[in-house]
Scaffold this motif. Structure first.
Motif, PDB file in Angstrom:
ATOM      1  N   VAL A  90       0.871  -1.184   0.000  1.00  0.00           N
ATOM      2  CA  VAL A  90       0.000   0.000   0.000  1.00  0.00           C
ATOM      3  C   VAL A  90       0.903   1.228   0.000  1.00  0.00           C
ATOM      4  N   THR A  91       0.975   1.912  -1.153  1.00  0.00           N
ATOM      5  CA  THR A  91       1.884   3.053  -1.306  1.00  0.00           C
ATOM      6  C   THR A  91       1.181   4.396  -1.134  1.00  0.00           C
ATOM      7  N   GLU A  92      -0.152   4.395  -1.179  1.00  0.00           N
ATOM      8  CA  GLU A  92      -0.975   5.580  -0.880  1.00  0.00           C
ATOM      9  C   GLU A  92      -2.167   5.081  -0.079  1.00  0.00           C
ATOM     10  N   ASP A  93      -2.623   5.867   0.909  1.00  0.00           N
ATOM     11  CA  ASP A  93      -3.777   5.464   1.723  1.00  0.00           C
ATOM     12  C   ASP A  93      -4.866   4.900   0.822  1.00  0.00           C
ATOM     13  N   LEU A  94      -5.282   3.649   1.104  1.00  0.00           N
ATOM     14  CA  LEU A  94      -6.199   2.911   0.240  1.00  0.00           C
ATOM     15  C   LEU A  94      -7.614   2.945   0.799  1.00  0.00           C
ATOM     16  N   ALA A  95      -8.567   3.423  -0.004  1.00  0.00           N
ATOM     17  CA  ALA A  95      -9.990   3.406   0.354  1.00  0.00           C
ATOM     18  C   ALA A  95     -10.722   2.576  -0.685  1.00  0.00           C
ATOM     19  N   LEU A  96     -11.519   1.631  -0.208  1.00  0.00           N
ATOM     20  CA  LEU A  96     -12.218   0.699  -1.079  1.00  0.00           C
ATOM     21  C   LEU A  96     -13.706   0.697  -0.771  1.00  0.00           C
ATOM     22  N   LEU A  97     -14.526   0.909  -1.780  1.00  0.00           N
ATOM     23  CA  LEU A  97     -15.961   0.679  -1.667  1.00  0.00           C
ATOM     24  C   LEU A  97     -16.131  -0.821  -1.858  1.00  0.00           C
ATOM     25  N   VAL A  98     -16.794  -1.481  -0.912  1.00  0.00           N
ATOM     26  CA  VAL A  98     -16.918  -2.931  -0.938  1.00  0.00           C
ATOM     27  C   VAL A  98     -18.396  -3.314  -1.003  1.00  0.00           C
ATOM     28  N   VAL A  99     -18.726  -4.212  -1.938  1.00  0.00           N
ATOM     29  CA  VAL A  99     -20.089  -4.718  -2.069  1.00  0.00           C
ATOM     30  C   VAL A  99     -20.031  -6.229  -1.900  1.00  0.00           C
ATOM     31  N   PHE A 100     -20.791  -6.757  -0.938  1.00  0.00           N
ATOM     32  CA  PHE A 100     -20.893  -8.196  -0.710  1.00  0.00           C
ATOM     33  C   PHE A 100     -22.259  -8.684  -1.169  1.00  0.00           C
ATOM     34  N   GLY A 101     -22.299  -9.856  -1.794  1.00  0.00           N
ATOM     35  CA  GLY A 101     -23.567 -10.460  -2.156  1.00  0.00           C
ATOM     36  C   GLY A 101     -23.533 -11.950  -1.840  1.00  0.00           C
ATOM     37  N   PRO A 102     -24.440 -12.449  -1.005  1.00  0.00           N
ATOM     38  CA  PRO A 102     -25.385 -11.696  -0.190  1.00  0.00           C
ATOM     39  C   PRO A 102     -24.652 -10.906   0.891  1.00  0.00           C
ATOM     40  N   ALA A 103     -25.382 -10.347   1.846  1.00  0.00           N
ATOM     41  CA  ALA A 103     -24.804  -9.469   2.864  1.00  0.00           C
ATOM     42  C   ALA A 103     -23.644 -10.147   3.595  1.00  0.00           C
ATOM     43  N   TYR A 104     -22.632  -9.328   3.947  1.00  0.00           N
ATOM     44  CA  TYR A 104     -21.436  -9.792   4.643  1.00  0.00           C
ATOM     45  C   TYR A 104     -21.803 -10.609   5.879  1.00  0.00           C
ATOM     46  N   GLY A 105     -21.219 -11.796   5.978  1.00  0.00           N
ATOM     47  CA  GLY A 105     -21.425 -12.644   7.147  1.00  0.00           C
ATOM     48  C   GLY A 105     -22.707 -13.443   7.149  1.00  0.00           C
ATOM     49  N   SER A 106     -23.531 -13.316   6.115  1.00  0.00           N
ATOM     50  CA  SER A 106     -24.826 -13.993   6.122  1.00  0.00           C
ATOM     51  C   SER A 106     -24.747 -15.455   5.701  1.00  0.00           C
ATOM     52  N   ARG A 107     -23.611 -15.893   5.167  1.00  0.00           N
ATOM     53  CA  ARG A 107     -23.450 -17.272   4.718  1.00  0.00           C
ATOM     54  C   ARG A 107     -22.416 -17.996   5.564  1.00  0.00           C
ATOM     55  N   LYS A 108     -22.458 -17.826   6.842  1.00  0.00           N
ATOM     56  CA  LYS A 108     -21.442 -18.403   7.727  1.00  0.00           C
ATOM     57  C   LYS A 108     -21.336 -19.920   7.595  1.00  0.00           C
ATOM     58  N   ASP A 109     -22.417 -20.598   7.238  1.00  0.00           N
ATOM     59  CA  ASP A 109     -22.406 -22.055   7.150  1.00  0.00           C
ATOM     60  C   ASP A 109     -22.135 -22.556   5.737  1.00  0.00           C
ATOM     61  N   VAL A 110     -21.874 -21.670   4.809  1.00  0.00           N
ATOM     62  CA  VAL A 110     -21.627 -22.066   3.425  1.00  0.00           C
ATOM     63  C   VAL A 110     -20.134 -22.313   3.230  1.00  0.00           C
ATOM     64  N   HIS A 111     -19.793 -23.369   2.537  1.00  0.00           N
ATOM     65  CA  HIS A 111     -18.405 -23.710   2.242  1.00  0.00           C
ATOM     66  C   HIS A 111     -18.216 -23.623   0.725  1.00  0.00           C
ATOM     67  N   PRO A 112     -17.737 -22.489   0.195  1.00  0.00           N
ATOM     68  CA  PRO A 112     -17.649 -22.278  -1.253  1.00  0.00           C
ATOM     69  C   PRO A 112     -16.816 -23.342  -1.977  1.00  0.00           C
ATOM     70  N   GLU A 113     -15.867 -23.952  -1.294  1.00  0.00           N
ATOM     71  CA  GLU A 113     -15.010 -24.921  -1.964  1.00  0.00           C
ATOM     72  C   GLU A 113     -15.708 -26.251  -2.205  1.00  0.00           C
ATOM     73  N   GLU A 114     -16.884 -26.470  -1.631  1.00  0.00           N
ATOM     74  CA  GLU A 114     -17.599 -27.743  -1.801  1.00  0.00           C
ATOM     75  C   GLU A 114     -18.431 -27.725  -3.055  1.00  0.00           C
TER      76      GLU A 114
END
Length: 114
Positions: A90-114
Motif C-alpha cells: 500500500v503506497t498511498e492510503d487505500l480506500a475501497l468501496l466494498v459490495v458483498f452479495g449476499p450481505a457480509y457474514g450472512s453465509r457463515k455455514d456455506v463452504h464455497p469450496e464444496e
C-alpha cells in the motif's frame, strides 16, 4: 431510493491498522468501506460471500491464488466467495468501496469450496 453516505470515503480511526465500516445492509447485499493506510497490513480472511471492490483512493497490489494486480482509483476487482486475497504494498492510503452479495457474514455455514 437511498443515498449511501460515506461509502468509499477514506476514514480511519486514529492509530488503527485498517478500518471496515458497513454503510448499508439488506439480506441480499451489503455495502461498506475498507481502508488501509500507507504501509498497512491487510489481515482479512476469505469471505463466504462474493465481493466487489471499487478503489476510490490510493494505490496498492491485490494478491490472490489466481493472480496479482496493481490497483488505483477506478479499479474494480471481483473476488469470489472463499478465495484468499490480500492487499499488499500500500503506497498511498487505500480506500475501497466494498459490495458483498449476499450481505457480509450472512453465509457463515456455506463452504464455497464444496
Amino acid at each position: 431510493m437511498r443515498i449511501v453516505e460515506g461509502a468509499g470515503a477514506w476514514s480511519l480511526a486514529a492509530g488503527a491498522a485498517n478500518d471496515w465500516a458497513e454503510q448499508l445492509r439488506t439480506p441480499d447485499l451489503s455495502v461498506g468501506t475498507y481502508c488501509i493506510p500507507v504501509g498497512g497490513t491487510d489481515d482479512q480472511s476469505p469471505h463466504t460471500e462474493d465481493e466487489i471492490y471499487v478503489v476510490t483512493a490510493g494505490r496498492a497490489t491485490i494478491v490472490t491464488p489466481t493472480g496479482t494486480a496493481a490497483v488505483e482509483p477506478g479499479t474494480v476487482v471481483f473476488v469470489p466467495a472463499g478465495e484468499e486475497h490480500r492487499f499488499v504494498d500500500v503506497t498511498e492510503d487505500l480506500a475501497l468501496l466494498v459490495v458483498f452479495g449476499p450481505a457480509y457474514g450472512s453465509r457463515k455455514d456455506v463452504h464455497p469450496e464444496e
